[in-house]
Design a protein around this motif. Structure first.
Motif, PDB file in Angstrom:
ATOM      1  N   HIS A  43     -17.786   2.955  31.131  1.00  0.00           N
ATOM      2  CA  HIS A  43     -16.522   3.516  30.609  1.00  0.00           C
ATOM      3  C   HIS A  43     -16.665   5.036  30.545  1.00  0.00           C
ATOM      4  O   HIS A  43     -17.769   5.562  30.586  1.00  0.00           O
TER       5      HIS A  43
ATOM      6  N   HIS B 183     -14.542   8.719  26.455  1.00  0.00           N
ATOM      7  CA  HIS B 183     -13.244   8.784  27.137  1.00  0.00           C
ATOM      8  C   HIS B 183     -12.710  10.200  27.136  1.00  0.00           C
ATOM      9  O   HIS B 183     -13.104  11.020  26.311  1.00  0.00           O
TER      10      HIS B 183
ATOM     11  N   ASN C 100     -14.843   2.646  35.195  1.00  0.00           N
ATOM     12  CA  ASN C 100     -13.503   2.905  34.649  1.00  0.00           C
ATOM     13  C   ASN C 100     -13.117   4.368  34.851  1.00  0.00           C
ATOM     14  O   ASN C 100     -13.848   5.263  34.405  1.00  0.00           O
TER      15      ASN C 100
ATOM     16  N   ASP D 243      -7.903  -3.757  29.848  1.00  0.00           N
ATOM     17  CA  ASP D 243      -8.906  -2.779  29.404  1.00  0.00           C
ATOM     18  C   ASP D 243      -8.849  -2.648  27.886  1.00  0.00           C
ATOM     19  O   ASP D 243      -7.781  -2.566  27.294  1.00  0.00           O
ATOM     20  N   HIS D 244     -10.023  -2.670  27.227  1.00  0.00           N
ATOM     21  CA  HIS D 244     -10.110  -2.462  25.782  1.00  0.00           C
ATOM     22  C   HIS D 244      -9.183  -3.372  24.981  1.00  0.00           C
ATOM     23  O   HIS D 244      -8.424  -2.912  24.141  1.00  0.00           O
TER      24      HIS D 244
ATOM     25  N   LEU E  79     -18.703   4.357  22.436  1.00  0.00           N
ATOM     26  CA  LEU E  79     -18.485   5.610  23.171  1.00  0.00           C
ATOM     27  C   LEU E  79     -18.167   6.700  22.146  1.00  0.00           C
ATOM     28  O   LEU E  79     -17.594   6.425  21.104  1.00  0.00           O
TER      29      LEU E  79
HETATM   30 ZN   LIG Z   1     -12.956   2.681  28.299  1.00  0.00          ZN
END
Ligand SMILES: [Zn+2]
Ligand SMILES: O=C(COP(=O)(O)O)N(O)CCCOP(=O)(O)O
Length: 311
Positions: A214, A184, A257, A88-89, A144
């Protein structure tokens, strides 16, 4: 153990459901996620961020990636459901290479903080390497809001569907995370929760590949309340409402996610267990009821995503 994540996401995309991508940083979270998938008969993606790999490897990236693969593979071979392990990321080239070398099913190259052309170039480079060894790649377009690792994105920059069309064609990336308004963590949205469904619809139409959401945790208010009753300070926590998640899945989101919902559940029940059983010092007796709850929240998410029974 799924060799490349694209396999299970393409099926989800065709049948319009989503597969949970649940983050883990230790053995107990991994156990809870895999037990939940098995009980729901659902394909599942387990994910480690770069921070998780460093945490598992005590700072050594190769060790962390290797240990994550070994843990997942060892558990997965006992299960009846398909399990994919995803980076992830991924931002640091070394970490992405370590994950590929260790045997991850897919990697995310997150270059969304760079200008379009650079994001495209970086992504293309990782796709060439990953595809050469048969694993899938995720990329992100748009930004994001909120804290993303060490980058504080003040303003979210929503995806441009025209850019997405060019980006996917040029990079041949296997699945794409279009920024449509999520962020997030436990404090999403400035005011009312809202996602840009128009953009999402266009990105799906223009790219025709599996899409990723996400920052998709729902932040259940009952669990936030429980955590606060036992001393946490999480007032104002807010997540993505269920109806919006369902609409996003109808419009083409196939990988969702989820990390914060597992973290809040862990914290709420750990606080509760510790305050109710003051003489308990055996970690197994403390963690068992806590991770039972983490497993339940993962099962709930899998049901909402529509992947129950899809294994
Ligand atoms: Zn994410
Ligand atoms: O999209 C999400 C989770 O979204 P959520 O916060 O809404 O669960 N993720 O990619 C999880 C990112 C976790 O990174 P780190 O281990 O560095 O804290």
């Amino acid at each position: 153990y799924v060799k490349n994540t694209k396999e299970i996401l393409e099926k989800a995309s065709k049948e319009r459901y989503a597969i949970g991508a649940f983050n883990f940083n230790n053995m107990e979270f991994l156990q809870a996620i895999l037990e939940a998938a098995e009980e729901e008969k659902a394909p599942v993606i387990v994910a480690t961020s770069e921070g998780a790999i460093k945490y598992i490897g005590k700072g050594d990236i190769e060790t962390g990636a290797k240990l994550a693969v070994e843990m997942v593979r060892t558990y997965a071979e006992k299960l009846s459901v398909p399990v994919a392990l995803h980076l992830d990321h991924g931002r640091d080239f070394k970490v992405i290479m370590a994950a590929i070398k260790a045997g991850y099913s897919s990697v995310m190259i997150d270059a969304s903080h760079l200008p379009f052309e650079e994001n495209l170039r970086e992504t293309k480079r990782i796709v060439e390497i990953a595809h050469a060894v048969g694993i899938s790649v995720e990329a992100e377009l748009g930004k994001l809001k909120g804290i993303e690792d060490n980058v504080v994105e003040k303003e979210s920059v929503l995806v441009d569907p025209e850019e997405a069309k060019v980006f996917v064609k040029e990079t041949e990336v296997d699945f794409l995370a279009p920024a449509i308004g999520t962020s997030h963590g436990a404090f999403k949205f400035k005011g009312e929760a809202q996602l840009d469904f128009e953009r999402l619809k266009k990105v799906k139409e223009y790219t025709q590949i599996p899409l990723v959401l996400h920052g998709a945790s729902m932040v259940p208010q009952d669990i936030v309340k429980l955590a606060n009753e036992y001393g946490a300070e999480l007032s104002g926590a807010k997540g993505v409402p269920e109806d919006m998640l369902k609409k996003a899945i109808e419009l083409g989101i196939n990988k969702i996610n989820t990390d914060t919902d597992l973290r809040i559940t862990f914290v709420a029940y750990l606080r509760k267990v510790l305050s109710e059983d003051k003489s308990q010092i055996d970690p197994r007796k403390i963690f068992k009821p806590v991770f039972e709850q983490v497993k339940e929240i993962v099962k709930e998410r899998i049901r909402i995503f529509g992947s129950s029974g899809k294994a």
